[in-house]
Design an enzyme around this catalytic site. Sequence first.
Site, mmCIF file in Angstrom:
data_model
loop_
_atom_site.group_PDB
_atom_site.id
_atom_site.type_symbol
_atom_site.label_atom_id
_atom_site.label_comp_id
_atom_site.label_asym_id
_atom_site.label_seq_id
_atom_site.Cartn_x
_atom_site.Cartn_y
_atom_site.Cartn_z
ATOM 1 N N SER A 142 -40.630 0.375 -29.077
ATOM 2 C CA SER A 142 -41.690 0.772 -30.006
ATOM 3 C C SER A 142 -41.041 1.037 -31.360
ATOM 4 C CB SER A 142 -42.361 2.057 -29.518
ATOM 5 O OG SER A 142 -43.200 2.594 -30.518
ATOM 6 N N TYR A 156 -41.355 10.720 -26.479
ATOM 7 C CA TYR A 156 -41.639 9.285 -26.307
ATOM 8 C C TYR A 156 -40.781 8.449 -27.259
ATOM 9 C CZ TYR A 156 -44.372 4.946 -26.980
ATOM 10 O OH TYR A 156 -44.762 3.635 -27.112
HETATM 11 P P1 NAP Z 1 -51.150 1.065 -21.606
HETATM 12 O O1 NAP Z 1 -52.418 0.383 -21.969
HETATM 13 O O2 NAP Z 1 -51.154 2.553 -21.445
HETATM 14 O O3 NAP Z 1 -50.560 0.393 -20.292
HETATM 15 C C1 NAP Z 1 -49.394 0.877 -19.731
HETATM 16 C C2 NAP Z 1 -49.328 0.429 -18.304
HETATM 17 O O4 NAP Z 1 -48.133 0.962 -17.739
HETATM 18 C C3 NAP Z 1 -50.475 0.913 -17.449
HETATM 19 O O5 NAP Z 1 -51.145 -0.229 -16.989
HETATM 20 C C4 NAP Z 1 -49.837 1.673 -16.291
HETATM 21 O O6 NAP Z 1 -50.291 1.250 -15.018
HETATM 22 C C5 NAP Z 1 -48.393 1.248 -16.393
HETATM 23 N N1 NAP Z 1 -47.475 2.287 -15.936
HETATM 24 C C6 NAP Z 1 -47.273 3.524 -16.454
HETATM 25 N N2 NAP Z 1 -46.326 4.171 -15.763
HETATM 26 C C7 NAP Z 1 -45.915 3.319 -14.796
HETATM 27 C C8 NAP Z 1 -44.972 3.414 -13.753
HETATM 28 N N3 NAP Z 1 -44.225 4.533 -13.567
HETATM 29 N N4 NAP Z 1 -44.807 2.354 -12.923
HETATM 30 C C9 NAP Z 1 -45.535 1.247 -13.103
HETATM 31 N N5 NAP Z 1 -46.447 1.085 -14.068
HETATM 32 C C10 NAP Z 1 -46.639 2.124 -14.898
HETATM 33 O O7 NAP Z 1 -50.011 0.776 -22.684
HETATM 34 P P2 NAP Z 1 -49.807 -0.361 -23.790
HETATM 35 O O8 NAP Z 1 -50.306 0.167 -25.075
HETATM 36 O O9 NAP Z 1 -50.240 -1.691 -23.301
HETATM 37 O O10 NAP Z 1 -48.220 -0.292 -23.891
HETATM 38 C C11 NAP Z 1 -47.354 -1.176 -23.193
HETATM 39 C C12 NAP Z 1 -45.953 -0.934 -23.698
HETATM 40 O O11 NAP Z 1 -45.927 -1.097 -25.122
HETATM 41 C C13 NAP Z 1 -45.441 0.484 -23.423
HETATM 42 O O12 NAP Z 1 -44.068 0.451 -23.087
HETATM 43 C C14 NAP Z 1 -45.634 1.191 -24.753
HETATM 44 O O13 NAP Z 1 -44.741 2.259 -24.934
HETATM 45 C C15 NAP Z 1 -45.376 0.048 -25.718
HETATM 46 N N6 NAP Z 1 -45.966 0.265 -27.058
HETATM 47 C C16 NAP Z 1 -47.315 0.347 -27.221
HETATM 48 C C17 NAP Z 1 -47.825 0.562 -28.499
HETATM 49 C C18 NAP Z 1 -49.295 0.664 -28.788
HETATM 50 O O14 NAP Z 1 -49.656 0.957 -29.941
HETATM 51 N N7 NAP Z 1 -50.163 0.426 -27.814
HETATM 52 C C19 NAP Z 1 -46.958 0.692 -29.594
HETATM 53 C C20 NAP Z 1 -45.599 0.609 -29.379
HETATM 54 C C21 NAP Z 1 -45.109 0.381 -28.097
HETATM 55 P P3 NAP Z 1 -51.588 1.836 -14.241
HETATM 56 O O15 NAP Z 1 -52.721 1.725 -15.226
HETATM 57 O O16 NAP Z 1 -51.732 0.982 -13.048
HETATM 58 O O17 NAP Z 1 -51.257 3.256 -13.892
#
Ligand code: NAP
Length: 247
Positions: A142, A156
């Site tokens: 991130s 985080y």
């Molecule tokens: P999200 O919508 O919250 O999805 C995250 C997924 O991770 C969820 O589907 C969840 O599964 C899964 N998860 C969480 N803990 C887990 C574990 N211990 N084992 C297996 N699965 C797990 O997040 P997102 O926004 O798509 O983000 C994806 C990645 O991008 C993350 O690493 C996040 O830090 C990074 N990121 C996101 C943003 C943003 O603005 N969205 C910005 C920078 C970086 P379940 O739903 O099945 O529990």
Amino acid sequence: MSTPIVLITGGSRGIGAATARLAARQGFHVVINYQHNQARAEQLVNEIRATNGLAECLQADISNQQDAQQLFDTILEQWGPISALVNNAGILEQQSDFIDITPERWHRVFATNVFGTMLCCQHAITHMRDHHLKGSIVNVSSLASVFGSPHEYVDYAASKGAIDSFTKGLAKEMAAQGIRVNCVRPGSIYTEMHADGGEANRVDRLAPNIPMQRGGQAEEVAEAIVWLLSEKASYCTGSFLDVAGGR
Ligand code: NAP
């Protein structure tokens, strides 16, 4: 040549789900890992199969050593060794000043974001090495690793800083063995993660301060991830691709 297998952790929604759709369209056999949301993972598998893609889903908490072992053992037994891994699963918790964050919380955040990623890398490298496969790993960090997320979630941000360092070191260790390790750093992306931090409309609030004056879409991040996974990025390892609208 057999179809390359990619494991996408946390793939039932958001950036992981967009990556699964795109990777399947580009010819990968996609294994979608989820932790809680079985219904959405199965729905995504059905959607991909309906367009002639190859997809499976498997439950595992990637921060749990037994779960991670079982996840990789099942993939090997059922479909074969993976040659690609996207470490996408990540969590954050309620926006807060650092002084109010408990050690229990930062252990939870690091357990998934850092130790889960490291565990999955060890298992993936074992698959690749034991089966003499070249491989590609993409870690989803991130831009918080650069900016630090003050008053929101410095735990985080610190976990993502660890991912950046880990990516660099692992890339150098594995380069001579034909395993590339790269990193995508999203900025503010429209996903449900922000609601987990207590501010569902966070991306809209931040948008005016982003040089491109908008938040990003999960599909725009997926393009970067799948490019780094692919042979088109054959000379990239230890690289960081920021998908952040100019931040
Ligand atoms: P999200 O919508 O919250 O999805 C995250 C997924 O991770 C969820 O589907 C969840 O599964 C899964 N998860 C969480 N803990 C887990 C574990 N211990 N084992 C297996 N699965 C797990 O997040 P997102 O926004 O798509 O983000 C994806 C990645 O991008 C993350 O690493 C996040 O830090 C990074 N990121 C996101 C943003 C943003 O603005 N969205 C910005 C920078 C970086 P379940 O739903 O099945 O529990």
